[in-house]
Design a protein around this motif. Sequence first.
Motif, PDB file in Angstrom:
ATOM      1  N   ASN A   1       0.834  -1.363  -0.187  1.00 46.09           N
ATOM      2  CA  ASN A   1      -0.192  -0.212  -0.216  1.00 46.09           C
ATOM      3  C   ASN A   1       0.840   1.189   0.581  1.00 46.09           C
ATOM      4  O   ASN A   1       0.531   2.419  -0.237  1.00 46.09           O
ATOM      5  CB  ASN A   1      -1.090  -0.191   1.215  1.00 46.09           C
ATOM      6  N   LYS A   2       2.436   1.679   0.573  1.00 44.57           N
ATOM      7  CA  LYS A   2       2.947   2.415   0.115  1.00 44.57           C
ATOM      8  C   LYS A   2       3.655   2.719  -1.029  1.00 44.57           C
ATOM      9  O   LYS A   2       3.524   3.207  -2.038  1.00 44.57           O
ATOM     10  CB  LYS A   2       3.830   2.729   1.761  1.00 44.57           C
ATOM     11  N   LEU A   3       3.858   1.042  -1.658  1.00 45.85           N
ATOM     12  CA  LEU A   3       4.377   1.342  -2.543  1.00 45.85           C
ATOM     13  C   LEU A   3       4.086   1.418  -3.992  1.00 45.85           C
ATOM     14  O   LEU A   3       4.512   2.402  -4.800  1.00 45.85           O
ATOM     15  CB  LEU A   3       5.450  -0.063  -2.769  1.00 45.85           C
ATOM     16  N   ASN A   4       2.549   0.825  -4.073  1.00 48.27           N
ATOM     17  CA  ASN A   4       1.762   1.252  -5.068  1.00 48.27           C
ATOM     18  C   ASN A   4       1.302   2.695  -4.697  1.00 48.27           C
ATOM     19  O   ASN A   4       0.180   2.954  -5.724  1.00 48.27           O
ATOM     20  CB  ASN A   4       0.760   0.353  -5.135  1.00 48.27           C
ATOM     21  N   ASP A   5       1.518   3.827  -4.038  1.00 50.09           N
ATOM     22  CA  ASP A   5       1.071   5.124  -4.033  1.00 50.09           C
ATOM     23  C   ASP A   5       1.339   5.579  -4.874  1.00 50.09           C
ATOM     24  O   ASP A   5       2.499   5.788  -6.161  1.00 50.09           O
ATOM     25  CB  ASP A   5       1.673   5.720  -2.320  1.00 50.09           C
ATOM     26  N   SER A   6       1.107   6.761  -6.073  1.00 51.08           N
ATOM     27  CA  SER A   6       1.186   6.561  -7.176  1.00 51.08           C
ATOM     28  C   SER A   6       1.983   7.680  -7.788  1.00 51.08           C
ATOM     29  O   SER A   6       2.398   8.423  -8.186  1.00 51.08           O
ATOM     30  CB  SER A   6      -0.270   7.693  -7.636  1.00 51.08           C
ATOM     31  N   GLU A   7       2.538   8.454  -6.239  1.00 49.96           N
ATOM     32  CA  GLU A   7       3.688   9.738  -6.031  1.00 49.96           C
ATOM     33  C   GLU A   7       5.347   8.660  -6.406  1.00 49.96           C
ATOM     34  O   GLU A   7       5.900   9.038  -6.347  1.00 49.96           O
ATOM     35  CB  GLU A   7       3.911  10.310  -5.116  1.00 49.96           C
ATOM     36  N   MET A   8       4.508   7.037  -6.059  1.00 54.04           N
ATOM     37  CA  MET A   8       5.654   6.365  -5.940  1.00 54.04           C
ATOM     38  C   MET A   8       6.638   5.254  -7.227  1.00 54.04           C
ATOM     39  O   MET A   8       7.684   5.116  -7.568  1.00 54.04           O
ATOM     40  CB  MET A   8       5.884   5.241  -5.185  1.00 54.04           C
ATOM     41  N   VAL A   9       5.550   6.261  -8.274  1.00 51.73           N
ATOM     42  CA  VAL A   9       6.058   5.139  -9.898  1.00 51.73           C
ATOM     43  C   VAL A   9       7.226   5.586 -10.082  1.00 51.73           C
ATOM     44  O   VAL A   9       8.126   6.526 -10.080  1.00 51.73           O
ATOM     45  CB  VAL A   9       5.252   5.259 -10.167  1.00 51.73           C
ATOM     46  N   LEU A  10       8.696   4.301 -10.304  1.00 52.61           N
ATOM     47  CA  LEU A  10       9.490   4.617 -10.801  1.00 52.61           C
ATOM     48  C   LEU A  10       9.588   5.126 -12.625  1.00 52.61           C
ATOM     49  O   LEU A  10      10.705   4.446 -13.624  1.00 52.61           O
ATOM     50  CB  LEU A  10      10.104   3.075 -10.839  1.00 52.61           C
ATOM     51  N   THR A  11       9.216   6.071 -12.632  1.00 56.53           N
ATOM     52  CA  THR A  11       8.764   6.413 -13.785  1.00 56.53           C
ATOM     53  C   THR A  11       9.155   7.707 -13.728  1.00 56.53           C
ATOM     54  O   THR A  11       8.022   8.218 -12.904  1.00 56.53           O
ATOM     55  CB  THR A  11       7.780   5.973 -14.963  1.00 56.53           C
ATOM     56  N   ASN A  12       8.487   8.788 -15.253  1.00 61.76           N
ATOM     57  CA  ASN A  12       8.518  10.167 -15.224  1.00 61.76           C
ATOM     58  C   ASN A  12       6.614  10.101 -15.203  1.00 61.76           C
ATOM     59  O   ASN A  12       5.892   9.377 -15.624  1.00 61.76           O
ATOM     60  CB  ASN A  12       8.194  10.519 -15.893  1.00 61.76           C
ATOM     61  N   ARG A  13       6.107  11.435 -14.543  1.00 57.88           N
ATOM     62  CA  ARG A  13       4.695  11.095 -14.118  1.00 57.88           C
ATOM     63  C   ARG A  13       4.206  11.569 -16.045  1.00 57.88           C
ATOM     64  O   ARG A  13       5.142  12.011 -17.103  1.00 57.88           O
ATOM     65  CB  ARG A  13       4.348  12.556 -13.348  1.00 57.88           C
ATOM     66  N   LYS A  14       3.238  11.138 -16.112  1.00 60.38           N
ATOM     67  CA  LYS A  14       2.158  12.152 -17.443  1.00 60.38           C
ATOM     68  C   LYS A  14       2.430  13.206 -17.689  1.00 60.38           C
ATOM     69  O   LYS A  14       3.018  13.373 -18.798  1.00 60.38           O
ATOM     70  CB  LYS A  14       0.877  11.313 -17.430  1.00 60.38           C
ATOM     71  N   ILE A  15       2.389  13.737 -17.024  1.00 58.47           N
ATOM     72  CA  ILE A  15       1.898  15.200 -16.789  1.00 58.47           C
ATOM     73  C   ILE A  15       3.935  15.958 -16.999  1.00 58.47           C
ATOM     74  O   ILE A  15       3.467  17.346 -17.462  1.00 58.47           O
ATOM     75  CB  ILE A  15       1.537  15.997 -15.384  1.00 58.47           C
TER      76      ILE A  15
END
Lengths: 87, 399, 146
Positions: free
Chosen positions: A44-58
């Motif tokens: 539940n921490k790793l899957n936070d949308s701010e935790m993604v290991l890629t650039n954000r779409k924005i």
Amino acid sequence: MRQSKKKQYVSSVQFQRAGCWLCSFILAIVALLSCTPVKEYQKNKLNDSEMVLTNRKIEKTELSFLSYREGASGANAGKSGGGCGCN
Amino acid sequence: MKKLTLATIALYLGILSVFAQPLKQNDSAYKKRKLSFEEANLISSYYQQDGNNSSITGGIGTEKLTDLSTQFSIKLTKVDRKWRKHTFDLEMGIDHYTSASSDRIDLKANSSASYNDTRFYPSANWSMENEKKGTTVGAGGSLSVEFDYVSVGGQFNASKKTKDKSGEWGVKVFTYLDNLKMILPVELRSGPFIPRGTQYPWTDRNTFGTSLSYTQIVNTKLQLALLADVIFQQGFLGLPFHRVYFSDNSVHMENLPTTRWKIPVSLRFSYFASDHLILRGYYRYYQDDWDLSAHTLSIEPVIKPTAFFSISPFYRLYVQQATKYFAPYQVHTAANRFYTSNFDLSSFTSHFFGSGMRLATPGGVLGWSKLSALELRYGHYTRTNNLVSDVISLNLTLR
Amino acid sequence: MSKLLFLLPLLMWQSQVKWETDLDAAIKMASEKNKTVLLNFSGSDWCAPCIQMKKNIFNHPDFISWSAENLVLVNADFPRSKKNKLTAEQQMRNERMAEQYNRTGIFPLTALLNPDGSIRKSWEGMPKLSAAEFVEEIRKNISHQP
């Protein structure tokens, strides 16, 4: 004139050395980190949308402009080369 | 132009509304196999820059440019008979830019065709995940079209999780096959480069690349990614309208080697420090065979007052060592085989900073149940050779 | 205002709905009272659809009144923030439930169980149904004995 060229060459070599050093340092840290297994329902921490290991779409527009305004690109899970628009 | 943009958006919204029909009983195995709508994203950005080292005028002159871009994407998923999950990503992007320097291709003319232009870039990607085996394969294609540049892209990718599923190896091969119009500065048009009426000759630029990645979950709060690319380019790698002034004040078209090898290596991490703080970091080292090298370092602390609202200030530092083919205005001589006065390839340091904001209220943002997230981001960019730019973006996620 | 006053008794009633936290005890209780176990996996402080599902379905009068008579409700929560941290014992119980029913970590995941503890029917994510429609689906599944 000749001397200044030599100076530039030396600084470029130093620059590359610093890069290699930094890279190996980071790899060493990674190797030192011991990993603990994480179950799918414990993410539940790793899957936070701010935790993604890629650039954000924005970030897409700013990244494409950074790649035009700077010589380096790639290794950011984004696009590298092609599709120009290099104005 | 505006009409066309709106029509395209309307068309996509139409497609979206078809998929956005609520799927009743999405739990039954039969329904699950049907193509279902996952999410749609609308991203809009405004970018502006100013500087005084335009390559079109040989490293001097205005670099004023504005760009308004809109991208719309939809993501669809489908589970097949073997319980593999298929994801389809369809995207359409439109950029409209105005550039003061492109207007200087003809120094005498008041306004040339390239003063403002539009770029369209649709793309489609597919991937298939086999959760049991921990594998994913995918493929995709892209197109980018503007009046003097056409790019066709393709990619294949595959990834596999490690046995304990905490790590994942990934590989991607990609290519961009580009065609560019040879629009030379007016005074340099001779021989084959003289346009016949409005017909200019075209030339090629091809990019072939491989990306390797490894991601690792360290514990419940920390994950890392390592990325390494090898990229090879061949063809016309400069731009035909870039002028270079030699020390004798003679003017030439930028001349760069017809091949370029690029090797970027990067590390990224994200760390869930506490309920109210996430740290994101990125470092990249880049080296190419034009002797251009660069370090990129970026850090983004994400402050989360609640689980569904975050503010993320960011800072990115970039230090570049120039390519050996670069020299500023009136420094190159006839002794140089290759030459460019493009300051994007010069030695400089740049700073990029700003902040993002993300709102993902349960039940819909701003009372709109379909709007699952709203993101806003602003960044300010400065380069030591006096280029400044600002970019502001908005992302709406619909579910 | 009058609407709010009308809702007040319902809101008080809703707080009386009990979510069990021990699956073994719940299965036993269900067989004694001839009820069915409905197991729900949630992330009460980070998972937006879980929060919506609780608000729109589980806390809706249509669900509350029917479930009180027919179901034994079990919740396995996986909260994220420090202030909602469960006791070590409860966390272990929830993880055991996840190990058995939710290995892929889907939130929310809701499962209707047979008396022997096997899954009769499950819903991944928030069902796009009203509380009444959801009740109807559960009812249908209970009446069709396998």
